[in-house]
Write an enzyme that holds these catalytic residues in place. Sequence first.
Site, PDB file in Angstrom:
ATOM      1  N   ASP A 194      -4.862 -12.705   3.290  1.00  0.00           N
ATOM      2  CA  ASP A 194      -6.123 -12.370   3.730  1.00  0.00           C
ATOM      3  C   ASP A 194      -7.270 -12.767   3.104  1.00  0.00           C
ATOM      4  OD1 ASP A 194      -5.137 -10.576   1.916  1.00  0.00           O
ATOM      5  OD2 ASP A 194      -5.149  -8.883   3.588  1.00  0.00           O
ATOM      6  N   HIS A 242       0.903  -1.067  -0.148  1.00  0.00           N
ATOM      7  CA  HIS A 242      -0.069  -0.019   0.183  1.00  0.00           C
ATOM      8  C   HIS A 242       0.702   1.315   0.080  1.00  0.00           C
ATOM      9  CE1 HIS A 242      -3.717  -2.218   0.449  1.00  0.00           C
ATOM     10  NE2 HIS A 242      -3.498  -2.614   1.476  1.00  0.00           N
TER      11      HIS A 242
HETATM   12 ZN   LIG Z   1      -4.435  -7.333   2.447  1.00  0.00          ZN
END
Ligand SMILES: [Zn+2]
Length: 307
Positions: free
Chosen positions: A244, A124
């Site tokens: 995830d 990110h």
């Molecule tokens: Zn993630």
Amino acid sequence: MNKTAIISSDTSINHLTGDGHPEQPKRVLAITERLKKNKNLIWDKPATFDHNILKKTHDEDYINMVQKSFPSEGMKFLDGDTVISPGSKDATIDAVGSVIKAIDGVEQKKFKNAFCPVRPPGHHSEKDKAMGFCIYNNCAVSAHYLIEKFNYKRVAIWDPDVHQGNGHQNIFWDNKNVLYLSTHQYPFYPGTGSEKEKGNHNNIFNVPLPAGTTSEEYLNAHDRVLNKLVEFKPEFLLISMGFDMHKDDPLAQFELSSKDFYEITRRTLLATKKFTNGKVVSVLEGGYDLNALAESANEHVNALQEF
Ligand SMILES: [Zn+2]
């Protein structure tokens, strides 16, 4: 020489994020404790490296800001959910150093491929922005390292993490040497990742999927990633490896099982091996249920060992 290496650092556990934060030190410990039961792995530590390497990926002002921001005690926020503590200074550098060591090891044929369970994660973080638990974009730094030091012309970054890697997309938008491929829950954090976002050289490939995506639906979508990878013919494969997408993960709503991580890894390596000659480095991104994370990482490494 047909071994898989695990590159990690004890400093990752000193990157404290506060009680109740999902991106916690136990994540790396859960993975390494599970992998230690596997007796056929090579274990190694991060490389020290010239920090100028970071400048290919991040703006100099951003790097300087990060280096000055580590607190001498307590914790500090770089964005709404990206926390740093005194131990984060070494952890951030060692996360990058782990991936550098992995690439050098593959290039020097010390091992066939490598998985780096590092913290903080990276996908990110953008050129000039920390975001979503990420500070330096470990995997992006390694892509630039491959291009600059080893003259690669076609590096693929496969990012199956359930969140789209806005950092990769931001950093490689105009880089024709890098193909970025992401499957992710959408619409969802971080907000980017529609099919219309393609990069300046058609080098960004987003496969957005709805909440509730099952294993079968995921594998079908993954076929699209494989077709694009084969078309690109990568000389080196980097994996921004989130776990995830697991059905037990508390931060997202995909329905994958631990075994699926074996299968998606195996299929990806099988499809790309004739181009990469098996050169693969995988870097930990997300995955927040400790049990699911350890099991899934073990399945991922099992598949890496087969190539
Ligand atoms: Zn993630």
